[in-house]
Design an enzyme around this catalytic site. Structure first.
Site, PDB file in Angstrom:
ATOM      1  N   SER A  92       0.825  -1.208   0.000  1.00 41.61           N
ATOM      2  CA  SER A  92       0.000   0.000   0.000  1.00 41.61           C
ATOM      3  C   SER A  92       0.853   1.249   0.000  1.00 41.61           C
ATOM      4  O   SER A  92       1.935   1.282   0.561  1.00 41.61           O
ATOM      5  CB  SER A  92      -0.915   0.036   1.223  1.00 41.61           C
ATOM      6  OG  SER A  92      -1.659   1.250   1.200  1.00 41.61           O
ATOM      7  N   LYS A 149      -4.438  -6.819   3.351  1.00 40.32           N
ATOM      8  CA  LYS A 149      -4.419  -5.672   2.431  1.00 40.32           C
ATOM      9  C   LYS A 149      -5.847  -5.344   1.973  1.00 40.32           C
ATOM     10  O   LYS A 149      -6.222  -4.183   1.832  1.00 40.32           O
ATOM     11  CB  LYS A 149      -3.521  -5.960   1.220  1.00 40.32           C
ATOM     12  CG  LYS A 149      -3.570  -4.874   0.132  1.00 40.32           C
ATOM     13  CD  LYS A 149      -3.155  -3.535   0.676  1.00 40.32           C
ATOM     14  CE  LYS A 149      -2.957  -2.410  -0.301  1.00 40.32           C
ATOM     15  NZ  LYS A 149      -3.830  -2.184  -1.402  1.00 40.32           N
ATOM     16  N   HIS A 153      -7.473  -3.524   4.708  1.00 37.74           N
ATOM     17  CA  HIS A 153      -6.897  -2.169   4.667  1.00 37.74           C
ATOM     18  C   HIS A 153      -7.663  -1.308   3.663  1.00 37.74           C
ATOM     19  O   HIS A 153      -8.055  -0.183   3.948  1.00 37.74           O
ATOM     20  CB  HIS A 153      -5.408  -2.243   4.296  1.00 37.74           C
ATOM     21  CG  HIS A 153      -4.809  -0.934   3.858  1.00 37.74           C
ATOM     22  ND1 HIS A 153      -5.059  -0.388   2.602  1.00 37.74           N
ATOM     23  CD2 HIS A 153      -4.004  -0.048   4.493  1.00 37.74           C
ATOM     24  CE1 HIS A 153      -4.433   0.771   2.503  1.00 37.74           C
ATOM     25  NE2 HIS A 153      -3.785   1.006   3.630  1.00 37.74           N
ATOM     26  N   ASN A 154      -7.886  -1.865   2.485  1.00 38.53           N
ATOM     27  CA  ASN A 154      -8.587  -1.088   1.467  1.00 38.53           C
ATOM     28  C   ASN A 154     -10.037  -0.831   1.855  1.00 38.53           C
ATOM     29  O   ASN A 154     -10.581   0.232   1.574  1.00 38.53           O
ATOM     30  CB  ASN A 154      -8.520  -1.805   0.118  1.00 38.53           C
ATOM     31  CG  ASN A 154      -7.195  -1.564  -0.586  1.00 38.53           C
ATOM     32  OD1 ASN A 154      -6.172  -1.387   0.079  1.00 38.53           O
ATOM     33  ND2 ASN A 154      -7.190  -1.566  -1.894  1.00 38.53           N
ATOM     34  N   GLU A 200      -9.939   1.916   4.101  1.00 40.05           N
ATOM     35  CA  GLU A 200      -9.631   3.086   3.261  1.00 40.05           C
ATOM     36  C   GLU A 200     -10.931   3.653   2.659  1.00 40.05           C
ATOM     37  O   GLU A 200     -11.170   4.865   2.681  1.00 40.05           O
ATOM     38  CB  GLU A 200      -8.656   2.633   2.172  1.00 40.05           C
ATOM     39  CG  GLU A 200      -8.336   3.626   1.074  1.00 40.05           C
ATOM     40  CD  GLU A 200      -7.425   2.975   0.002  1.00 40.05           C
ATOM     41  OE1 GLU A 200      -6.350   2.461   0.358  1.00 40.05           O
ATOM     42  OE2 GLU A 200      -7.804   2.974  -1.188  1.00 40.05           O
TER      43      GLU A 200
HETATM   44  C1  6PG Z   1      -3.191   1.437  -1.615  1.00 38.80           C
HETATM   45  C2  6PG Z   1      -4.454   1.626  -2.406  1.00 38.80           C
HETATM   46  C3  6PG Z   1      -4.304   1.003  -3.767  1.00 38.80           C
HETATM   47  C4  6PG Z   1      -5.300   1.470  -4.796  1.00 38.80           C
HETATM   48  C5  6PG Z   1      -6.697   1.027  -4.528  1.00 38.80           C
HETATM   49  C6  6PG Z   1      -7.718   1.965  -5.046  1.00 38.80           C
HETATM   50  O1  6PG Z   1      -3.304   0.872  -0.539  1.00 38.80           O
HETATM   51  O2  6PG Z   1      -2.137   1.867  -2.068  1.00 38.80           O
HETATM   52  O3  6PG Z   1      -5.521   1.047  -1.745  1.00 38.80           O
HETATM   53  O4  6PG Z   1      -4.252  -0.371  -3.585  1.00 38.80           O
HETATM   54  O5  6PG Z   1      -5.217   2.829  -4.961  1.00 38.80           O
HETATM   55  O6  6PG Z   1      -6.838  -0.194  -5.174  1.00 38.80           O
HETATM   56  O7  6PG Z   1      -8.908   1.293  -5.026  1.00 38.80           O
HETATM   57  P1  6PG Z   1     -10.200   1.761  -5.761  1.00 38.80           P
HETATM   58  O8  6PG Z   1      -9.839   2.057  -7.191  1.00 38.80           O
HETATM   59  O9  6PG Z   1     -11.086   0.599  -5.636  1.00 38.80           O
HETATM   60  O10 6PG Z   1     -10.671   2.985  -5.054  1.00 38.80           O
END
Ligand code: 6PG
Length: 480
Positions: A128, A182, A185-186, A189
């Site tokens: 990430s 991960k 985590h997302n 996010e």
């Molecule tokens: C990270 C982000 C990365 C990516 C996402 C965006 O941790 O660096 O999460 O993995 O930017 O996949 O996800 P979306 O396009 O689904 O918003």
């Protein structure tokens, strides 16, 4: 063979990761991309990096020292399988294939098993931090075997972000554990982003502040307990003026949020595990709703409330929103960690929650000062049942919940959608409720389907003869 690590796939993330690796003492980095133009571009633009570049996968594999270690940085899905298959044919026992993409953790479990059967190590590693993180120090969440981590760990530690003197990488658990974490985590996010967006909307519609003024509010918040990368970049986004129209860029960007799938995976997985990640789910749904222009257009004349938010004191209102954001954020993380606990139990991973909070303190998209509090909470009590019940967080909610309720009430009255704020509060009140109306649901289930129920005052499983004389009988079945 001269390289101790290789990177396959040299789009932006792969190139940046390769440059990061090459910049660290002790690493010699082999690079390969299916179309050689990208490899040429990387090596010509970065002569300082001294890459070992290959034009064929055979050459690439030959340039790696044993145990050969290669990180795949290609688009998740079919491309990953193709590269794994090529490497598997050329790699030998003990060699290590690392998938640094956003793979679905069940794919990683499948790939790890197949590789293991061939005597190879396969490590699914969540990375990430976006493009900048890949270059300067991401947060890294590797799964796979402990044996593979012995070789891989020091290499990953050399490129990871550093938080409070410690590299943001830990061996999360076996097979798909890294990609699972991960994924969560997302999901967090997504919730974090949606909560910040709702806070912006409330402030804008409640106080009439301009995006630039709200940018100042967020910059101020970023000096306190909400300090985080996402708050910081939101202030920057709000301050941006569109060159073409002279308007704030946020007013020019189409209000339909996209997604690549990891948030959806989090919710699907949590549903399967029976974990209420309602804040994350609402964030995913909010993006989905935003991306339905036809339904939105057809609904734009639906009646709204006659009241608007009556904000007499903008500063007090903004402080309420800040507190509501903090409280909701605590819930989002609490739910995310619940999902990690459930996943670990279901898939047999020994995941240390405190370590996860630690490696999220730097490099990743959700990095925040607040992660220190989570680390402390799990250090104090590794068996913590719900993060929100840790003393620090209980106190934090005690200090914010009145504001949180006021904000949700105002939003509802004014017809401002705050799905993440509202659902987090409902979850919180559900958790702390003495009695829940689930007893009604159980009664209904027993009525129409003889699904049975348990009693508060004695052991056993019961059924009421609803269509008979309504006496209660003890039943063999379970109430679930
Ligand atoms: C990270 C982000 C990365 C990516 C996402 C965006 O941790 O660096 O999460 O993995 O930017 O996949 O996800 P979306 O396009 O689904 O918003």
């Amino acid at each position: 063979a001269t390289a101790n690590i290789g990177v396959v796939g040299l789009a932006v993330m792969g190139s940046n990761l390769a440059r990061n690796l090459a910049s660290r003492e002790g690493n010699t980095v082999a690079v390969y991309n299916r179309s050689p133009e990208r490899t040429d571009l990387l090596t010509s633009e970065h002569p300082e990096a001294e890459f070992v570049a290959s034009k064929t996968i055979e050459e690439f594999v030959a340039s790696l020292q044993k145990p050969r270690t290669a990180i795949i940085m290609v688009q998740a899905g079919k491309g990953t399988d193709a590269v794994i298959s090529q490497l598997s044919d050329l790699f030998e026992e003990g060699d290590i294939i690392v998938d640094g993409g956003n793979a679905l953790f069940t794919d990683t479990i499948r790939r790890e098993k197949a590789a293991r059967e061939r005597g190879l190590n396969f490590v699914g590693a969540g990375i990430s931090g976006g493009e900048e993180g890949a270059l300067n120090g991401p947060s890294i969440m590797p799964g796979g075997s402990a044996e593979a981590y012995e070789t891989l760990g020091p290499i990953l530690a050399s490129i990871a972000a550093v938080a409070e003197g410690e590299p943001c990488v830990t061996h999360v658990g076996t097979d798909g554990a890294g990609h699972f974490v991960k994924m969560i985590h997302n999901g967090i996010e997504y919730a974090d982003m949606q909560l910040i967006a709702e806070a912006y909307d409330l402030i804008r519609r409640g106080t009439g502040y301009s995006p630039a003024q709200i940018a100042d509010v967020f910059a101020e918040w970023n000096t306190g307990e909400l300090e985080s990368y996402l708050i910081e970049i939101t202030a920057e986004v709000l301050r941006q003026v569109d060159a073409e129209t002279g308007r704030p860029l946020v007013d020019v960007i189409l209000d339909q949020a996209g997604s690549k799938g990891t948030g959806v995976w989090t919710v699907q997985t949590a549903l399967d595990l029976g974990i209420p990640v309602s804040g994350i789910a609402e964030a995913v749904f909010a993006r989905a709703l935003s991306s339905k222009p036809a339904q939105r257009a057809a609904s734009s004349s639906l009646p709204g409330p006659s009241e608007t938010v009556a904000v007499d004191d903008p500063a007090a209102f903004i402080e309420d929103v800040r507190k509501a954001l903090y409280a909701s954020k605590i819930i989002a993380y609490s739910q995310g960690f619940d999902a990690i606990v459930a996943g670990a139990e279901h898939y047999g991973w020994d995941i240390k929650k405190g370590e996860i909070a630690k490696i999220w303190r730097g490099g990743c998209i959700i990095r925040a000062r607040f992660l220190n509090r989570i680390t402390e909470a799990y250090a104090e009590n590794p068996g913590l049942v719900a993060l929100v019940t840790a003393p620090y967080f209980t106190e934090a909610i005690a200090g914010t919940q009145d504001a949180w309720r006021r904000v949700v009430v105002s939003a509802v009255q004014a017809g401002i959608p705050t799905p993440a704020f509202s659902s987090s509060l409902a979850y919180y009140d559900g958790l702390r409720a003495d009695r829940l109306p689930a007893s009604i649901v159980q009664g209904q289930r027993d009525f129409f389907g003889a699904h049975t129920y348990k009693r508060i005052d004695k052991e056993g499983t019961f059924h009421t003869l609803w269509s008979g004389d309504r006496t209660e009988i003890e039943s063999e079945g379970s109430s679930h």
